[in-house]
Enzyme design. Structure first.
Site, short mmCIF file in Angstrom:
data_model
loop_
_atom_site.label_atom_id
_atom_site.label_comp_id
_atom_site.label_asym_id
_atom_site.label_seq_id
_atom_site.Cartn_x
_atom_site.Cartn_y
_atom_site.Cartn_z
N TYR A 137 1.07 -1.24 0.13
CA TYR A 137 0.16 -0.10 -0.10
C TYR A 137 0.91 1.13 -0.03
CZ TYR A 137 -4.18 2.59 1.28
OH TYR A 137 -5.31 3.48 1.47
N LYS A 165 -0.69 -1.18 -4.40
CA LYS A 165 -1.78 -0.40 -4.66
C LYS A 165 -1.18 1.16 -4.25
CE LYS A 165 -5.79 1.72 -2.20
NZ LYS A 165 -6.75 1.93 -0.83
#
Length: 298
Positions: A137, A165
């Site tokens: 992330y 992400k």
């Protein structure tokens, strides 16, 4: 790196709360059913938009177990298992695995954690031992750790590490991650069509709570390289996706979903409901989507 299986729209689904501030599981089940019916390809349970940082470990684990059971293989399941301590991340990840999750999303170490590349690599190597595909992330503006293309390439050597992400909101930085040839997930709502055109492998999308049919249609059109259709759909989505990115993101998604009929109530304290003076601009930005979602249902 193991295989990547998280393309298209992964909805960072809101977590509904009742008047007492407890998770409202009945409403959560209804929301999941509506999003499945809208064609959502995957769900991120206990997501940032779903108030992960304001759920206890026990609440988050229960939410993942409940959501995975309701979804029951009809869409993929990603569980956010972020925590301050690596051992707790592993515990949460093993729990998600046992609940049938397809993967987990994990923030790098935060709040005075290691910021050097080797420290980040060691952390994710530990998490990967839990046996589920791991999505890193990248949200440097919040965590203080930036996943660079070089670090991404090193992380990809870890078994079970499958993607990053990117929620940096910087298209230049995201495009650099995409150019590694490794599967990159866009997590910045206003960049969605540009990220897909640049080659992003999929989306983790909080704003999709408000207009799931339009968001799924856009992702499906992009998968078919129907860029004129993507542009046409984005004209309806762009005003609200840009607005919510300017601040009060979670509160705006909760309020917008309520306006659109996908209500999860109010976010949990310490977040308050969206300020009254911001509701008018939000309604205006959502107006084209009200028509779109209604037409898609007819």
């Amino acid at each position: 790196m193991t295989g990547f299986n998280f393309s298209d729209v992964n909805l960072a689904v809101t977590t509904p709360f009742n008047a007492q501030g407890k998770i409202d599981y009945s409403r959560f089940e209804l929301l999941i059913e509506r999003y499945v019916a809208a064609g959502v390809h995957g769900f991120v349970l206990s997501s940032g938009t779903g108030m992960h940082v304001y759920l206890s470990k026990e609440e988050s684990k229960e939410l993942v177990a409940f959501g995975a059971k309701v979804i029951n293989g009809r869409a993929r399941v990603i569980a956010q298992t972020s925590a301050l301590m690596a051992d707790e991340v592993v515990e949460r990840t093993r729990h998600a695995r046992d609940c049938g999750a397809d993967g987990v999303m994990v923030l790098p170490p935060f709040f005075e954690g290691p910021t050097d590349d080797q420290g980040i690599i060691d952390f994710y190597a530990t998490v990967s031992e839990a046996g589920l595909p791991v999505i890193g992330y990248n949200v440097p503006q919040v965590v203080g750790v930036k996943v660079t293309p070089s670090l991404f390439q090193q992380l990809s050597q870890i078994p079970n590490f499958v993607s990053v992400k990117d929620s940096s909101g910087d298209l230049t930085d995201q495009a650099a991650l995409v150019r590694t040839g490794l599967p990159t997930l866009n997590g910045a709502d206003p960049l969605t069509p540009f990220a897909l055109f640049a080659g992003a492998a999929g989306l983790i999308w909080g704003g999709a709570n408000m207009a799931p049919k339009a968001c799924v249609d856009l992702a499906n059109a992009a998968a078919l390289k129907q860029w004129e259709n993507v542009r046409a759909i984005w004209q309806s989505l762009a005003p609200v996706m840009s607005l919510i990115w300017q601040g009060d993101y979670v509160q705006s998604v909760y309020a917008g979903a309520e306006i659109m009929g996908y209500g999860a109530g109010n976010p949990r304290r310490p977040l308050a409901r969206l300020a009254a003076e911001k509701l008018g601009p939000l309604r205006d930005a959502l107006a084209p989507l009200i028509e779109y979602e209604a037409a898609a249902s007819s």
